[in-house]
Design a protein around this motif. Structure first.
Motif, PDB file in Angstrom:
ATOM      1  N   VAL A 191       4.087   0.634  -0.330  1.00  0.00           N
ATOM      2  CA  VAL A 191       5.385  -0.013  -0.119  1.00  0.00           C
ATOM      3  C   VAL A 191       5.715  -0.020   1.368  1.00  0.00           C
ATOM      4  CG1 VAL A 191       7.877   0.232  -0.495  1.00  0.00           C
ATOM      5  CG2 VAL A 191       6.289   0.431  -2.419  1.00  0.00           C
ATOM      6  N   SER A 192       5.470   1.068   2.042  1.00  0.00           N
ATOM      7  CA  SER A 192       5.746   1.160   3.481  1.00  0.00           C
ATOM      8  C   SER A 192       4.887   0.175   4.262  1.00  0.00           C
ATOM      9  CB  SER A 192       5.480   2.588   3.959  1.00  0.00           C
ATOM     10  OG  SER A 192       5.647   2.688   5.340  1.00  0.00           O
ATOM     11  N   GLU A 245       4.137   5.002  -2.375  1.00  0.00           N
ATOM     12  CA  GLU A 245       5.068   4.996  -1.248  1.00  0.00           C
ATOM     13  C   GLU A 245       4.408   4.434   0.012  1.00  0.00           C
ATOM     14  OE1 GLU A 245       6.324   9.054  -0.869  1.00  0.00           O
ATOM     15  OE2 GLU A 245       7.705   8.921  -2.571  1.00  0.00           O
ATOM     16  N   ASP A 246       3.149   4.845   0.255  1.00  0.00           N
ATOM     17  CA  ASP A 246       2.415   4.340   1.429  1.00  0.00           C
ATOM     18  C   ASP A 246       2.200   2.836   1.324  1.00  0.00           C
ATOM     19  OD1 ASP A 246       2.374   6.898   2.418  1.00  0.00           O
ATOM     20  OD2 ASP A 246       0.269   7.286   1.908  1.00  0.00           O
ATOM     21  N   GLY A 280       5.722  -7.233   6.213  1.00  0.00           N
ATOM     22  CA  GLY A 280       6.756  -8.246   6.051  1.00  0.00           C
ATOM     23  C   GLY A 280       7.637  -8.342   7.265  1.00  0.00           C
ATOM     24  N   ALA A 281       7.901  -7.210   7.906  1.00  0.00           N
ATOM     25  CA  ALA A 281       8.735  -7.204   9.110  1.00  0.00           C
ATOM     26  C   ALA A 281       8.011  -7.834  10.287  1.00  0.00           C
ATOM     27  CB  ALA A 281       9.143  -5.781   9.455  1.00  0.00           C
ATOM     28  N   LEU A 301       3.536  -2.635   3.093  1.00  0.00           N
ATOM     29  CA  LEU A 301       4.027  -3.998   2.809  1.00  0.00           C
ATOM     30  C   LEU A 301       5.315  -4.284   3.567  1.00  0.00           C
ATOM     31  CD1 LEU A 301       3.355  -4.283  -1.029  1.00  0.00           C
ATOM     32  CD2 LEU A 301       2.226  -5.554   0.818  1.00  0.00           C
ATOM     33  N   SER A 302       6.172  -3.289   3.657  1.00  0.00           N
ATOM     34  CA  SER A 302       7.435  -3.455   4.375  1.00  0.00           C
ATOM     35  C   SER A 302       7.186  -3.723   5.858  1.00  0.00           C
ATOM     36  CB  SER A 302       8.277  -2.200   4.198  1.00  0.00           C
ATOM     37  OG  SER A 302       9.483  -2.328   4.874  1.00  0.00           O
ATOM     38  N   ARG A 303       6.258  -2.992   6.443  1.00  0.00           N
ATOM     39  CA  ARG A 303       5.921  -3.205   7.857  1.00  0.00           C
ATOM     40  C   ARG A 303       5.259  -4.570   8.063  1.00  0.00           C
ATOM     41  NH1 ARG A 303       4.206   2.383   7.832  1.00  0.00           N
ATOM     42  NH2 ARG A 303       2.099   1.621   7.570  1.00  0.00           N
TER      43      ARG A 303
END
Length: 186
Positions: free
Chosen positions: A176-177, A173-174, A183-184, A179-181
């Motif tokens: 993914v979070s 989960e960490d 990417g943003a 990578l999401s940040r």
């Protein structure tokens, strides 16, 4: 003199069956009299039942995938599954639960969680995220549940705690979070 031995159940004045060991032998007298000895096996049978129940409880704990810990009314560990031994990194038996498993709130590692104290006071706790600091500096992430353990008279005689290791899930989960940040930010 020939001795014959039987194991049977005797009925007393009430319709209660009493396990007994009966031995019968001829006395050798000319009148053909017999000597009969009956031994009550109630305590032995009760002891055998206790041992069988103990083996069953141990087998159930050892087969549990999650860590299961049973504490006495003082909060000392009296039973622990193999998974609990692995999480504790040692044999937790007879240690205070809080010493064997120093659980902390995940966002504030300095706050000990009173799961066992609450369970011994009659409160059930289900699905609480906790962390467990390790000696090497890493941290295990767990889901903890605790509930009072009562006897037939509904008196609290201890508590049961279950711990599910979710460390791998938390790491995923960490990641993914992160990578999401990332990417943003691009």
């Amino acid at each position: 003199a020939t001795t014959e031995i039987y194991t049977l159940s005797l009925l007393d004045a009430l319709p209660i069956s009493v396990p007994a060991y009966v031995s019968m032998s001829r006395t050798g007298d000319a009148d053909g009299s017999l000597c009969l000895v009956a031994t009550d096996l109630t305590e032995q049978k009760r002891g055998e039942e206790i041992v069988a129940a103990e083996r069953l409880a141990t087998s159930i704990l050892d087969q549990a995938a999650e860590a299961v810990v049973v504490c006495d009314p003082r909060g000392h560990v009296v039973r622990a599954s193999q998974s609990a031994h692995r999480i504790a990194l040692r044999n937790p038996l007879l240690a205070r639960f809080e010493d064997a498993f120093p659980l902390r709130a995940p966002n504030d590692g300095s706050v000990p969680l009173p799961l066992v104290r609450a369970a011994l006071a009659g409160e059930s706790t289900t699905g609480v995220d906790v962390s467990l600091p390790r000696p090497q500096g890493e941290t295990l992430h767990l889901i903890a549940s605790a509930a009072p353990l009562t006897n037939a008279g509904r008196e609290i005689v201890g508590c049961v705690v279950s711990l599910v290791d979710i460390t791998q899930r938390k790491r995923a989960e960490d990641a993914v979070s992160l990578l999401s940040r990332a990417g943003a930010a691009l």
